[in-house]
Design a protein around this motif. Structure first.
Motif, PDB file in Angstrom:
ATOM      1  N   THR A  73     -31.149  -4.301  22.331  1.00  0.00           N
ATOM      2  CA  THR A  73     -32.136  -3.747  23.258  1.00  0.00           C
ATOM      3  C   THR A  73     -31.555  -2.738  24.242  1.00  0.00           C
ATOM      4  O   THR A  73     -32.302  -2.034  24.909  1.00  0.00           O
ATOM      5  CB  THR A  73     -32.812  -4.886  24.041  1.00  0.00           C
ATOM      6  N   THR A  74     -30.238  -2.666  24.337  1.00  0.00           N
ATOM      7  CA  THR A  74     -29.626  -1.754  25.307  1.00  0.00           C
ATOM      8  C   THR A  74     -28.946  -0.570  24.631  1.00  0.00           C
ATOM      9  O   THR A  74     -28.317   0.246  25.299  1.00  0.00           O
ATOM     10  CB  THR A  74     -28.583  -2.493  26.168  1.00  0.00           C
ATOM     11  N   GLN A  75     -29.095  -0.452  23.299  1.00  0.00           N
ATOM     12  CA  GLN A  75     -28.459   0.650  22.579  1.00  0.00           C
ATOM     13  C   GLN A  75     -29.501   1.417  21.763  1.00  0.00           C
ATOM     14  O   GLN A  75     -30.551   0.874  21.401  1.00  0.00           O
ATOM     15  CB  GLN A  75     -27.373   0.130  21.634  1.00  0.00           C
ATOM     16  N   ASP A  76     -29.192   2.674  21.482  1.00  0.00           N
ATOM     17  CA  ASP A  76     -30.072   3.510  20.675  1.00  0.00           C
ATOM     18  C   ASP A  76     -30.045   3.022  19.225  1.00  0.00           C
ATOM     19  O   ASP A  76     -28.995   3.058  18.571  1.00  0.00           O
ATOM     20  CB  ASP A  76     -29.597   4.965  20.751  1.00  0.00           C
ATOM     21  N   PRO A  77     -31.198   2.571  18.692  1.00  0.00           N
ATOM     22  CA  PRO A  77     -31.202   2.022  17.332  1.00  0.00           C
ATOM     23  C   PRO A  77     -31.345   3.074  16.237  1.00  0.00           C
ATOM     24  O   PRO A  77     -31.561   2.723  15.075  1.00  0.00           O
ATOM     25  CB  PRO A  77     -32.427   1.105  17.355  1.00  0.00           C
ATOM     26  N   SER A  78     -31.244   4.359  16.591  1.00  0.00           N
ATOM     27  CA  SER A  78     -31.490   5.422  15.608  1.00  0.00           C
ATOM     28  C   SER A  78     -30.661   5.286  14.335  1.00  0.00           C
ATOM     29  O   SER A  78     -31.194   5.477  13.226  1.00  0.00           O
ATOM     30  CB  SER A  78     -31.245   6.795  16.243  1.00  0.00           C
ATOM     31  N   PRO A  79     -29.356   4.969  14.401  1.00  0.00           N
ATOM     32  CA  PRO A  79     -28.602   4.828  13.145  1.00  0.00           C
ATOM     33  C   PRO A  79     -29.163   3.733  12.244  1.00  0.00           C
ATOM     34  O   PRO A  79     -29.208   3.894  11.016  1.00  0.00           O
ATOM     35  CB  PRO A  79     -27.184   4.487  13.628  1.00  0.00           C
ATOM     36  N   LEU A  80     -29.617   2.628  12.831  1.00  0.00           N
ATOM     37  CA  LEU A  80     -30.194   1.545  12.045  1.00  0.00           C
ATOM     38  C   LEU A  80     -31.514   1.985  11.417  1.00  0.00           C
ATOM     39  O   LEU A  80     -31.769   1.740  10.224  1.00  0.00           O
ATOM     40  CB  LEU A  80     -30.432   0.308  12.905  1.00  0.00           C
ATOM     41  N   LEU A  81     -32.364   2.644  12.209  1.00  0.00           N
ATOM     42  CA  LEU A  81     -33.664   3.062  11.711  1.00  0.00           C
ATOM     43  C   LEU A  81     -33.534   4.106  10.610  1.00  0.00           C
ATOM     44  O   LEU A  81     -34.277   4.085   9.620  1.00  0.00           O
ATOM     45  CB  LEU A  81     -34.507   3.626  12.858  1.00  0.00           C
ATOM     46  N   SER A  82     -32.592   5.020  10.777  1.00  0.00           N
ATOM     47  CA  SER A  82     -32.380   6.042   9.758  1.00  0.00           C
ATOM     48  C   SER A  82     -31.943   5.416   8.436  1.00  0.00           C
ATOM     49  O   SER A  82     -32.449   5.768   7.361  1.00  0.00           O
ATOM     50  CB  SER A  82     -31.332   7.050  10.244  1.00  0.00           C
ATOM     51  N   LEU A  83     -31.005   4.475   8.519  1.00  0.00           N
ATOM     52  CA  LEU A  83     -30.539   3.800   7.305  1.00  0.00           C
ATOM     53  C   LEU A  83     -31.660   2.977   6.685  1.00  0.00           C
ATOM     54  O   LEU A  83     -31.841   2.972   5.456  1.00  0.00           O
ATOM     55  CB  LEU A  83     -29.344   2.915   7.634  1.00  0.00           C
ATOM     56  N   LEU A  84     -32.429   2.280   7.508  1.00  0.00           N
ATOM     57  CA  LEU A  84     -33.537   1.479   6.997  1.00  0.00           C
ATOM     58  C   LEU A  84     -34.582   2.353   6.300  1.00  0.00           C
ATOM     59  O   LEU A  84     -35.102   1.990   5.235  1.00  0.00           O
ATOM     60  CB  LEU A  84     -34.192   0.711   8.143  1.00  0.00           C
ATOM     61  N   THR A  85     -34.877   3.486   6.898  1.00  0.00           N
ATOM     62  CA  THR A  85     -35.870   4.387   6.310  1.00  0.00           C
ATOM     63  C   THR A  85     -35.427   4.855   4.928  1.00  0.00           C
ATOM     64  O   THR A  85     -36.213   4.863   3.972  1.00  0.00           O
ATOM     65  CB  THR A  85     -36.110   5.594   7.228  1.00  0.00           C
ATOM     66  N   LYS A  86     -34.170   5.246   4.819  1.00  0.00           N
ATOM     67  CA  LYS A  86     -33.641   5.697   3.517  1.00  0.00           C
ATOM     68  C   LYS A  86     -33.592   4.534   2.529  1.00  0.00           C
ATOM     69  O   LYS A  86     -33.917   4.700   1.340  1.00  0.00           O
ATOM     70  CB  LYS A  86     -32.231   6.270   3.729  1.00  0.00           C
ATOM     71  N   LEU A  87     -33.227   3.373   3.000  1.00  0.00           N
ATOM     72  CA  LEU A  87     -33.117   2.194   2.142  1.00  0.00           C
ATOM     73  C   LEU A  87     -34.476   1.794   1.572  1.00  0.00           C
ATOM     74  O   LEU A  87     -34.591   1.418   0.397  1.00  0.00           O
ATOM     75  CB  LEU A  87     -32.522   1.035   2.944  1.00  0.00           C
ATOM     76  N   LEU A  88     -35.512   1.900   2.392  1.00  0.00           N
ATOM     77  CA  LEU A  88     -36.838   1.440   1.983  1.00  0.00           C
ATOM     78  C   LEU A  88     -37.648   2.498   1.244  1.00  0.00           C
ATOM     79  O   LEU A  88     -38.652   2.166   0.604  1.00  0.00           O
ATOM     80  CB  LEU A  88     -37.634   0.995   3.222  1.00  0.00           C
ATOM     81  N   SER A  89     -37.225   3.745   1.318  1.00  0.00           N
ATOM     82  CA  SER A  89     -38.059   4.839   0.800  1.00  0.00           C
ATOM     83  C   SER A  89     -38.471   4.679  -0.661  1.00  0.00           C
ATOM     84  O   SER A  89     -39.618   4.974  -1.010  1.00  0.00           O
ATOM     85  CB  SER A  89     -37.363   6.190   1.017  1.00  0.00           C
ATOM     86  N   PRO A  90     -37.608   4.188  -1.572  1.00  0.00           N
ATOM     87  CA  PRO A  90     -38.055   4.083  -2.975  1.00  0.00           C
ATOM     88  C   PRO A  90     -38.751   2.770  -3.313  1.00  0.00           C
ATOM     89  O   PRO A  90     -39.193   2.590  -4.447  1.00  0.00           O
ATOM     90  CB  PRO A  90     -36.748   4.210  -3.754  1.00  0.00           C
ATOM     91  N   ILE A  91     -38.848   1.853  -2.364  1.00  0.00           N
ATOM     92  CA  ILE A  91     -39.363   0.518  -2.663  1.00  0.00           C
ATOM     93  C   ILE A  91     -40.878   0.500  -2.497  1.00  0.00           C
ATOM     94  O   ILE A  91     -41.386   0.765  -1.410  1.00  0.00           O
ATOM     95  CB  ILE A  91     -38.745  -0.550  -1.743  1.00  0.00           C
ATOM     96  N   PRO A  92     -41.655   0.196  -3.547  1.00  0.00           N
ATOM     97  CA  PRO A  92     -43.110   0.139  -3.424  1.00  0.00           C
ATOM     98  C   PRO A  92     -43.550  -0.983  -2.485  1.00  0.00           C
ATOM     99  O   PRO A  92     -42.811  -1.935  -2.226  1.00  0.00           O
ATOM    100  CB  PRO A  92     -43.589  -0.137  -4.868  1.00  0.00           C
ATOM    101  N   PHE A  93     -44.775  -0.860  -2.002  1.00  0.00           N
ATOM    102  CA  PHE A  93     -45.317  -1.793  -1.022  1.00  0.00           C
ATOM    103  C   PHE A  93     -45.231  -3.240  -1.503  1.00  0.00           C
ATOM    104  O   PHE A  93     -44.722  -4.116  -0.796  1.00  0.00           O
ATOM    105  CB  PHE A  93     -46.769  -1.422  -0.708  1.00  0.00           C
ATOM    106  N   GLN A  94     -45.722  -3.497  -2.710  1.00  0.00           N
ATOM    107  CA  GLN A  94     -45.755  -4.882  -3.178  1.00  0.00           C
ATOM    108  C   GLN A  94     -44.357  -5.439  -3.438  1.00  0.00           C
ATOM    109  O   GLN A  94     -44.133  -6.646  -3.296  1.00  0.00           O
ATOM    110  CB  GLN A  94     -46.614  -4.994  -4.439  1.00  0.00           C
ATOM    111  N   SER A  95     -43.421  -4.576  -3.789  1.00  0.00           N
ATOM    112  CA  SER A  95     -42.057  -5.033  -4.048  1.00  0.00           C
ATOM    113  C   SER A  95     -41.304  -5.369  -2.774  1.00  0.00           C
ATOM    114  O   SER A  95     -40.353  -6.153  -2.792  1.00  0.00           O
ATOM    115  CB  SER A  95     -41.281  -3.962  -4.827  1.00  0.00           C
ATOM    116  N   ILE A  96     -41.732  -4.771  -1.663  1.00  0.00           N
ATOM    117  CA  ILE A  96     -41.005  -4.989  -0.422  1.00  0.00           C
ATOM    118  C   ILE A  96     -41.482  -6.232   0.316  1.00  0.00           C
ATOM    119  O   ILE A  96     -40.771  -6.759   1.189  1.00  0.00           O
ATOM    120  CB  ILE A  96     -41.127  -3.741   0.488  1.00  0.00           C
ATOM    121  N   LEU A  97     -42.657  -6.731  -0.020  1.00  0.00           N
ATOM    122  CA  LEU A  97     -43.229  -7.855   0.719  1.00  0.00           C
ATOM    123  C   LEU A  97     -42.382  -9.125   0.681  1.00  0.00           C
ATOM    124  O   LEU A  97     -42.332  -9.851   1.684  1.00  0.00           O
ATOM    125  CB  LEU A  97     -44.650  -8.144   0.227  1.00  0.00           C
TER     126      LEU A  97
END
Length: 385
Positions: A73-97
């Motif tokens: 909560t006290t640090q910029d989470p941008s590196p985590l969010l960027s990695l998560l976005t790239k990681l999740l980008s090819p995963i379809p909705f039903q597969s990620i649930l």
């Protein structure tokens, strides 16, 4: 002669360089959230992710990264969010649930942390890929839709609100019960708002109609309509508290006008898709807010904005310019849309003692591209009267 061709390795099965170091770093962050984030470790792994290898490491990274979003909560989470976005980008909705359960997404949407909100919205956004995914979202995860609506109109974080608006807009577009023709200006099947010299033109991507399930959930469900109206109303009745967390019902007027602007920006796009749910009668609900108009579109256009608020009046004029421009080019809809919009504009001009709205309407042809001037002028002469 022997074949001397050097074999090309399958990069999707190769180990991801730096992943062990990143996992060690994530463990350190988990043990001590004050540990400085090392962006390079995240970047090194992110650059190696592909559509093929992301699913392989998803079960390893996703739980750790999402957990850290709630603790750092006290640090910029941008590196985590960027990695998560790239990681999740090819995963379809039903597969990620299975990896991001509805209960976990609900916690993330309700989190005070913008990073957690945006992550959950990014996952929900995946349901806009098909009408089947939208149906699953509506029928099995209606709470997620309600929280997305709340973030759209109520979040104090601009990035979160904009993301929520984009998610809702594309989900509603996919679920649109009206078949919308494609145009030659689409890009990779994606619809756009384009800006000409002065006004937006909405272009469409749908070839088949949706079921309208999400439209009904948002615009016919009293709880979700209350979320919208209560966040945007300057005259909030004391009995209405269900749309807010405890203590949040007395919102500052500035926050309310921001919510009003968000509603006015999205409504023209929705009118272009399907106007009928937006002027459906909800008399008891609107009367509880002391409103004389009993549908969302009329209330937002004619009653919601304080006439003494100069900035919001300009926003309202922009809304009507966009609404008229989009209505003119969205000919797939029945004549009832033209008639309703025409009546709405005339009522608004009748309420506008300054005449600014009428002048803005009549000057629209002077602020558009040359090829559209005459058609727009003819259409406006019919609308304005």
């Amino acid at each position: 002669m022997a074949d001397r061709t050097v074999p090309v390795p399958d990069t999707d099965t190769l180990p991801i360089t730096g992943l062990p170091h990143l996992l060690t770093h994530l463990d350190a962050l988990d043990s001590d959230p004050s540990t400085p984030i090392q962006p390079k470790l995240f970047d090194d792994v992110e650059l190696q992710l592909t559509d093929a290898n992301s699913p392989r490491i998803l079960p390893t990274l996703l739980p750790r990264l999402t957990s850290l979003l709630f603790t750092l909560t006290t640090q910029d989470p941008s590196p985590l969010l960027s990695l998560l976005t790239k990681l999740l980008s090819p995963i379809p909705f039903q597969s990620i649930l299975p990896h991001a359960t509805p209960s976990a997404l609900l916690v993330a949407l309700r989190s005070p942390l913008p990073g957690a909100n945006i992550l959950a919205l990014s996952i929900i956004h995946k349901a806009a890929a098909s009408t089947e995914d939208v149906s699953i979202l509506v029928e099995e995860m209606a709470d997620l839709v309600g929280e997305t609506v709340t973030l759209w109109v109520g979040s104090r974080d601009t990035g979160v609100a904009e993301k929520a608006a984009k998610v809702l807009g594309e989900l509603l577009e996919m679920d649109c019960p009206t078949v919308v023709p494609r145009t030659s200006t689409e890009t990779n099947g994606t619809s756009h708002f384009l800006t000409t010299s002065s006004t937006r033109r909405h272009l469409y991507r749908l070839e088949t109609a949706g079921q309208g399930l999400l439209w009904r959930l948002i615009f016919q469900n009293p709880d979700n309509l209350t979320r919208i109206i209560a966040n945007c109303s300057l005259r909030l009745p004391s009995a209405v508290t269900s749309a807010f967390p405890p203590g949040a019902e007395a919102r500052p007027e500035r926050d309310i006008t921001i919510s009003q602007g968000r509603l006015l920006r999205l409504l023209p796009r929705l009118v272009a898709l399907d106007i009928k749910p937006l002027f459906a009668d909800h008399s008891p609900l609107f009367q509880s807010f002391n409103a004389t108009n009993n549908n969302l579109l009329s209330w937002a256009a004619l009653e919601m904005v304080d006439p003494s608020d100069v900035l919001m009046q300009l926003t309202l004029i922009d809304f009507f310019e966009t609404l008229v421009s989009i209505t003119r080019v969205s000919s797939h809809q029945p004549p009832i849309k033209d008639e309703f919009v025409k009546g709405l504009v005339r009522l608004a001009m009748g309420k506008d003692e300054s005449g600014e709205l009428r002048r803005a309407m009549l000057s629209l042809p002077d602020r558009t591209i040359e090829s559209e001037v005459e058609d727009l002028r003819r259409y406006l002469s019919d609308v304005v009267g």
